[in-house]
Design an enzyme around this catalytic site. Structure first.
Site, PDB file in Angstrom:
ATOM      1  N   PRO A  20      34.130  34.603  33.420  1.00 22.15           N
ATOM      2  CA  PRO A  20      35.012  34.458  31.793  1.00 22.15           C
ATOM      3  C   PRO A  20      35.719  33.050  32.131  1.00 22.15           C
ATOM      4  O   PRO A  20      35.562  32.075  33.180  1.00 22.15           O
ATOM      5  CB  PRO A  20      36.719  34.652  32.595  1.00 22.15           C
ATOM      6  CG  PRO A  20      35.400  35.429  34.024  1.00 22.15           C
ATOM      7  CD  PRO A  20      35.094  35.478  34.545  1.00 22.15           C
ATOM      8  N   MET A  21      35.662  31.907  31.432  1.00 21.01           N
ATOM      9  CA  MET A  21      35.770  31.102  31.188  1.00 21.01           C
ATOM     10  C   MET A  21      36.725  30.286  29.614  1.00 21.01           C
ATOM     11  O   MET A  21      35.652  30.735  28.535  1.00 21.01           O
ATOM     12  CB  MET A  21      34.771  29.813  31.659  1.00 21.01           C
ATOM     13  CG  MET A  21      34.528  30.061  32.444  1.00 21.01           C
ATOM     14  SD  MET A  21      32.415  28.324  32.081  1.00 21.01           S
ATOM     15  CE  MET A  21      31.968  29.598  31.456  1.00 21.01           C
ATOM     16  N   GLN A  74      40.281  40.674  31.379  1.00 21.47           N
ATOM     17  CA  GLN A  74      40.656  39.959  32.483  1.00 21.47           C
ATOM     18  C   GLN A  74      41.878  40.206  31.666  1.00 21.47           C
ATOM     19  O   GLN A  74      42.752  39.371  30.852  1.00 21.47           O
ATOM     20  CB  GLN A  74      40.126  38.497  32.592  1.00 21.47           C
ATOM     21  CG  GLN A  74      40.563  37.981  33.785  1.00 21.47           C
ATOM     22  CD  GLN A  74      40.734  36.626  33.960  1.00 21.47           C
ATOM     23  OE1 GLN A  74      40.550  35.959  33.470  1.00 21.47           O
ATOM     24  NE2 GLN A  74      39.038  36.917  35.378  1.00 21.47           N
ATOM     25  N   CYS A 104      43.743  31.187  38.296  1.00 22.67           N
ATOM     26  CA  CYS A 104      44.323  30.607  37.625  1.00 22.67           C
ATOM     27  C   CYS A 104      45.065  29.535  37.812  1.00 22.67           C
ATOM     28  O   CYS A 104      45.953  29.787  38.208  1.00 22.67           O
ATOM     29  CB  CYS A 104      44.464  31.501  36.022  1.00 22.67           C
ATOM     30  SG  CYS A 104      44.671  29.954  34.460  1.00 22.67           S
ATOM     31  N   LYS A 143      39.360  38.953  40.745  1.00 25.05           N
ATOM     32  CA  LYS A 143      39.186  37.768  40.596  1.00 25.05           C
ATOM     33  C   LYS A 143      40.139  36.609  41.511  1.00 25.05           C
ATOM     34  O   LYS A 143      41.636  36.900  40.221  1.00 25.05           O
ATOM     35  CB  LYS A 143      38.344  36.986  39.612  1.00 25.05           C
ATOM     36  CG  LYS A 143      37.152  35.725  39.208  1.00 25.05           C
ATOM     37  CD  LYS A 143      36.636  35.522  38.441  1.00 25.05           C
ATOM     38  CE  LYS A 143      36.623  34.330  38.564  1.00 25.05           C
ATOM     39  NZ  LYS A 143      36.859  33.147  37.870  1.00 25.05           N
ATOM     40  N   GLY A 228      29.451  30.368  35.517  1.00 26.48           N
ATOM     41  CA  GLY A 228      29.990  29.515  34.868  1.00 26.48           C
ATOM     42  C   GLY A 228      30.061  28.451  34.055  1.00 26.48           C
ATOM     43  O   GLY A 228      28.899  28.394  33.176  1.00 26.48           O
TER      44      GLY A 228
HETATM   45  C1  LIG Z   1      37.273  25.753  30.730  1.00 25.52           C
HETATM   46  C2  LIG Z   1      37.448  26.577  31.788  1.00 25.52           C
HETATM   47  C3  LIG Z   1      38.335  27.871  31.841  1.00 25.52           C
HETATM   48  C4  LIG Z   1      38.582  28.823  32.853  1.00 25.52           C
HETATM   49  N1  LIG Z   1      38.654  29.848  33.081  1.00 25.52           N
HETATM   50  C5  LIG Z   1      38.850  31.276  33.553  1.00 25.52           C
HETATM   51  C6  LIG Z   1      39.622  31.992  33.099  1.00 25.52           C
HETATM   52  O1  LIG Z   1      39.985  32.516  31.394  1.00 25.52           O
HETATM   53  N2  LIG Z   1      39.633  33.385  34.192  1.00 25.52           N
HETATM   54  C7  LIG Z   1      38.581  33.591  35.096  1.00 25.52           C
HETATM   55  O2  LIG Z   1      38.958  34.126  36.296  1.00 25.52           O
HETATM   56  N3  LIG Z   1      38.515  32.251  35.018  1.00 25.52           N
HETATM   57  C8  LIG Z   1      38.291  31.215  34.883  1.00 25.52           C
HETATM   58  N4  LIG Z   1      37.832  29.689  35.177  1.00 25.52           N
HETATM   59  C9  LIG Z   1      36.810  30.006  36.024  1.00 25.52           C
HETATM   60  C10 LIG Z   1      35.350  30.375  36.474  1.00 25.52           C
HETATM   61  O3  LIG Z   1      35.528  31.365  35.932  1.00 25.52           O
HETATM   62  C11 LIG Z   1      35.145  29.711  37.728  1.00 25.52           C
HETATM   63  O4  LIG Z   1      35.656  30.998  38.357  1.00 25.52           O
HETATM   64  C12 LIG Z   1      34.442  28.317  37.761  1.00 25.52           C
HETATM   65  O5  LIG Z   1      34.708  27.452  36.727  1.00 25.52           O
HETATM   66  C13 LIG Z   1      33.723  28.142  39.438  1.00 25.52           C
HETATM   67  O6  LIG Z   1      32.836  28.778  38.521  1.00 25.52           O
HETATM   68  P1  LIG Z   1      31.710  27.479  38.482  1.00 25.52           P
HETATM   69  O7  LIG Z   1      31.581  26.696  38.560  1.00 25.52           O
HETATM   70  O8  LIG Z   1      29.927  28.435  37.389  1.00 25.52           O
HETATM   71  O9  LIG Z   1      31.773  27.332  36.856  1.00 25.52           O
HETATM   72  C14 LIG Z   1      37.753  28.914  34.345  1.00 25.52           C
HETATM   73  C15 LIG Z   1      36.896  28.082  34.402  1.00 25.52           C
HETATM   74  C16 LIG Z   1      36.821  26.583  33.084  1.00 25.52           C
HETATM   75  C17 LIG Z   1      36.144  25.324  34.268  1.00 25.52           C
END
Ligand SMILES: Cc1cc2nc3c(=O)[nH]c(=O)nc-3n(C[C@H](O)[C@H](O)[C@H](O)COP(=O)(O)O)c2cc1C
Length: 333
Positions: A20-21, A74, A104, A143, A228
């Site tokens: 989720p992002m 979520q 978050c 998460k 992500g």
């Molecule tokens: C712009 C952005 C928005 C995100 N929004 C959420 C979110 O809404 N919920 C969540 O559980 N994690 C959120 N994350 C965290 C990502 O799900 C993930 O845990 C984190 O980016 C690390 O994984 P990655 O290295 O594959 O990016 C967000 C990350 C980014 C960069």
């Protein structure tokens, strides 16, 4: 075909999942990634109170497509009553899971005791999840991050509390809240969680290449991998393809499709404007694309974006002459 894993009673086919992002994983991008091989979708964080009070913006954010199933919605919460009420209301949308966000780091959220702030109060986490699992008829997942900061890495305690509270899977981003998105994700800590609980563990953090997928699986023994940032501009990662091997023509076809879906979902020019951050990632590491990127972010119609991209020829990697690194034909619009 046997499922790769089960989350509660829901089969999951595939071991790679779009993380989720908020701001990126909207309906158009989720559908696209699901088609490319992401094994399920997360509708990113929604405040429990927004669900209860039903603001129209929240309704739009909550929309998902049946093609995305299985889908987790979520929630962000800090109050058992609100969480249970929001969870019950969400059942009207028929999600496959409800996921509790415990990671978050955003100040406006965590300052109010939600998201990663809850990691400072594991007993509260226990109260929240056991209340939510009793309130809803679908599996509940969570998460987490590793803890609030380096001195309070309580991921094992939190993982046990979540499992005891009845969650059906735990996603673990291998960083503390204090780390934000910096430094390296600690895959060793994710392995500890995997060894400590019986429910599926979804490993997350710093997976950007096919080699990273294999490495995080080996390092953690996880049941699936959440990807992500590595998926933005590179949905091919879900087909286990590295972006370096994706031709410009393939990128153009993907951009055309993604952009059309954004315009269909948001209308013009909003869909084009919101697409820019994806667009820049699709062409990010192409040699000679700097001028192209500068022009792309000024365009507001899908036709203008596609005309510019189609008239641009990427230079070959490794070209020795500096002029060969410049786009050869860039037409004005
Ligand atoms: C712009 C952005 C928005 C995100 N929004 C959420 C979110 O809404 N919920 C969540 O559980 N994690 C959120 N994350 C965290 C990502 O799900 C993930 O845990 C984190 O980016 C690390 O994984 P990655 O290295 O594959 O990016 C967000 C990350 C980014 C960069």
């Amino acid at each position: 075909m046997a499922p790769t894993l089960m989350i509660g009673n829901v089969p999951i086919y595939g071991d790679l999942i779009l993380a989720p992002m908020a701001g990126y994983t909207d309906l158009p991008f989720r559908v696209l990634c699901r088609e490319m091989g992401s094994a399920m979708s997360y509708v990113p964080c929604i405040l429990d109170e927004a669900v209860i009070h039903g603001a129209s913006m929240t309704d739009a954010l909550l929309r998902f497509s049946s093609e995305e199933r299985p889908v987790a919605i979520q929630l962000l919460s800090k109050d058992e009553d609100s969480l249970a009420e929001a969870g019950r209301r969400l059942l009207a949308l028929d999600p496959d899971f409800i996921d509790l966000n415990l990671g978050c780091p955003a100040r406006h959220v965590s300052w109010r005791g939600r998201g990663a702030a809850l990691l400072c109060d594991p007993r509260k986490i226990g109260a929240l999840v056991s209340r939510l699992t009793r309130a809803v008829s679908v599996p509940v997942t969570a998460k987490i991050r590793l803890g609030w900061d380096e001195e309070s890495r309580n991921y094992l305690e939190v993982a046990h509390i979540l499992e005891d509270g009845g969650v059906a899977a735990i996603g673990v981003h291998g960083r503390t809240k204090a780390q934000g998105f910096g430094g390296r994700a600690d895959w060793g800590a994710i392995a500890e969680v995997k060894a400590a609980v019986k429910v599926p563990v979804l490993a997350n953090g710093d997976v950007r290449t096919v080699a990273d997928i294999a490495a995080i699986r080996t390092a953690t023994g996880c049941d699936a991998v959440l990807i992500g940032r590595g998926a933005v501009g590179n949905p091919w990662i879900f087909q286990r393809r590295d972006i370096a091997g994706v031709s410009y023509l393939e990128r153009l076809a993907m951009i055309r499709r993604h952009l059309a879906a954004m315009v269909a979902h948001y209308g013009e020019p909003l869909g084009v404007v919101l697409f820019r951050k994806h667009l820049l990632k699709y062409v990010q590491e192409l040699e000679g694309a700097k001028a192209l990127r500068q022009r792309l972010v000024t365009l507001e119609s899908p036709e203008a974006v596609m005309d510019l991209l189609e008239s641009w020829e990427p230079s070959r990697p490794g070209a020795s002459s500096p002029s060969a690194l410049e786009p050869r034909r860039v037409t004005a619009h």
